[in-house]
Motif scaffolding. Sequence first.
Motif, short mmCIF file in Angstrom:
data_model
loop_
_atom_site.label_atom_id
_atom_site.label_comp_id
_atom_site.label_asym_id
_atom_site.label_seq_id
_atom_site.Cartn_x
_atom_site.Cartn_y
_atom_site.Cartn_z
N ASP A 200 7.37 90.94 62.55
CA ASP A 200 8.47 91.79 63.03
C ASP A 200 9.50 90.98 63.80
OD1 ASP A 200 7.37 94.04 61.86
OD2 ASP A 200 6.47 94.79 63.72
N GLU A 201 9.02 90.07 64.62
CA GLU A 201 9.91 89.19 65.39
C GLU A 201 10.71 88.28 64.44
OE1 GLU A 201 9.47 85.64 68.73
OE2 GLU A 201 7.74 86.90 68.29
N PHE A 202 10.03 87.76 63.42
CA PHE A 202 10.69 86.92 62.42
C PHE A 202 11.78 87.72 61.70
CE2 PHE A 202 10.56 85.26 57.93
CZ PHE A 202 11.17 84.03 58.18
N GLY A 203 11.48 88.94 61.34
CA GLY A 203 12.46 89.80 60.67
C GLY A 203 13.66 90.07 61.55
N ALA A 204 13.41 90.36 62.81
CA ALA A 204 14.50 90.62 63.75
C ALA A 204 15.37 89.37 63.93
CB ALA A 204 13.94 91.08 65.09
N LEU A 205 14.73 88.20 63.95
CA LEU A 205 15.46 86.95 64.09
C LEU A 205 16.37 86.71 62.89
CD1 LEU A 205 15.58 84.27 65.87
CD2 LEU A 205 14.08 83.33 64.12
N THR A 206 15.83 86.90 61.68
CA THR A 206 16.66 86.68 60.49
C THR A 206 17.80 87.69 60.42
OG1 THR A 206 15.25 88.00 59.01
CG2 THR A 206 14.79 85.63 59.16
N GLN A 207 17.54 88.91 60.86
CA GLN A 207 18.59 89.92 60.86
C GLN A 207 19.68 89.57 61.87
OE1 GLN A 207 17.50 93.88 62.23
NE2 GLN A 207 18.90 94.80 60.75
N ALA A 208 19.28 89.16 63.05
CA ALA A 208 20.24 88.83 64.11
C ALA A 208 21.10 87.62 63.75
CB ALA A 208 19.51 88.59 65.42
N HIS A 209 20.54 86.70 62.98
CA HIS A 209 21.24 85.46 62.64
C HIS A 209 21.64 85.40 61.17
CE1 HIS A 209 20.51 83.60 66.54
NE2 HIS A 209 19.34 84.22 66.50
N THR B 56 24.33 86.09 59.44
CA THR B 56 25.59 85.46 59.05
C THR B 56 25.54 83.94 59.20
OG1 THR B 56 26.55 85.88 61.24
CG2 THR B 56 27.02 87.48 59.50
N ALA B 57 24.73 83.43 60.11
CA ALA B 57 24.57 81.97 60.24
C ALA B 57 23.68 81.43 59.13
CB ALA B 57 23.97 81.63 61.60
N LEU B 58 22.72 82.23 58.69
CA LEU B 58 21.79 81.79 57.64
C LEU B 58 22.42 81.87 56.26
CD1 LEU B 58 18.58 83.54 59.00
CD2 LEU B 58 19.08 81.08 59.05
N ARG C 81 25.90 81.84 55.06
CA ARG C 81 27.29 81.60 55.49
C ARG C 81 28.32 82.10 54.51
NH1 ARG C 81 26.37 75.91 58.61
NH2 ARG C 81 24.43 76.64 59.50
N SER C 82 27.96 82.19 53.26
CA SER C 82 28.89 82.69 52.25
C SER C 82 28.08 83.20 51.07
CB SER C 82 29.83 81.58 51.78
OG SER C 82 29.14 80.66 50.95
N GLY C 83 28.74 83.83 50.14
CA GLY C 83 28.07 84.27 48.93
C GLY C 83 27.59 83.11 48.09
N GLN C 84 28.04 81.91 48.42
CA GLN C 84 27.68 80.72 47.65
C GLN C 84 26.58 79.88 48.31
OE1 GLN C 84 28.98 80.48 44.56
NE2 GLN C 84 29.93 82.42 45.11
N THR C 85 26.02 80.36 49.42
CA THR C 85 24.95 79.62 50.10
C THR C 85 23.76 79.50 49.17
OG1 THR C 85 25.67 80.41 52.26
CG2 THR C 85 23.41 79.61 52.10
N THR C 86 23.28 78.29 48.99
CA THR C 86 22.13 78.08 48.11
C THR C 86 20.84 78.40 48.86
OG1 THR C 86 21.77 75.77 48.72
CG2 THR C 86 23.34 76.20 46.93
N PRO C 87 19.76 78.67 48.13
CA PRO C 87 18.47 78.89 48.80
C PRO C 87 18.07 77.69 49.67
CG PRO C 87 18.35 79.65 46.54
CD PRO C 87 19.67 78.94 46.70
N ALA C 88 18.33 76.48 49.20
CA ALA C 88 17.98 75.29 49.98
C ALA C 88 18.78 75.24 51.28
CB ALA C 88 18.23 74.03 49.15
N MET D 60 20.01 77.80 52.89
CA MET D 60 19.50 78.87 53.74
C MET D 60 18.21 78.44 54.43
SD MET D 60 17.05 81.54 53.89
CE MET D 60 16.50 81.62 52.22
N LEU D 61 17.33 77.76 53.71
CA LEU D 61 16.07 77.30 54.30
C LEU D 61 16.29 76.24 55.37
CD1 LEU D 61 13.67 77.21 51.24
CD2 LEU D 61 13.60 78.77 53.20
N VAL D 62 17.25 75.35 55.15
CA VAL D 62 17.59 74.35 56.17
C VAL D 62 18.06 75.06 57.44
CG1 VAL D 62 19.25 72.53 56.78
CG2 VAL D 62 18.06 72.46 54.58
N ALA D 63 18.96 76.02 57.29
CA ALA D 63 19.47 76.76 58.45
C ALA D 63 18.35 77.53 59.14
CB ALA D 63 20.58 77.71 58.02
N LEU D 64 17.45 78.13 58.37
CA LEU D 64 16.34 78.87 58.96
C LEU D 64 15.38 77.94 59.69
CD1 LEU D 64 14.93 81.57 59.36
CD2 LEU D 64 13.86 81.28 57.12
N ASN D 65 15.08 76.79 59.12
CA ASN D 65 14.21 75.82 59.79
C ASN D 65 14.84 75.33 61.08
OD1 ASN D 65 11.82 75.66 58.23
ND2 ASN D 65 12.93 74.53 56.66
#
Length: 79
Positions: free
Chosen positions: A42-51, A53-55, A57-64, A66-71
């Motif tokens: 639940d905490e992880f979900g709230a974190l991804t929701q809160a961040h 737009t940073a994770l 950044r655009s409709g063109q953000t690649t999965p890789a 996104m994972l770098v930003a999440l890490n």
Amino acid sequence: MAAVHPSGDAGVENLKQDMAAGHGEYLASLGSLMGIAPARQDEFGALTQAHYTALIRSGQTTPAEMLVALNQLLAPQSN
């Protein structure tokens, strides 16, 4: 018949929707793969929701990307 790509475009879109909502099957699976304890999902979900737009950044953000930003978000802050 449509080609299936290893990147799993439909899965990525579902994950993005879950991240925006802060919960969901795809987000829980990602958390599990990243070693997030079930009690902290639940905490992880709230974190991804809160961040979101940073994770994502655009409709063109690649999965890789996104994972770098999440890490980076999950990395302990060094003093």
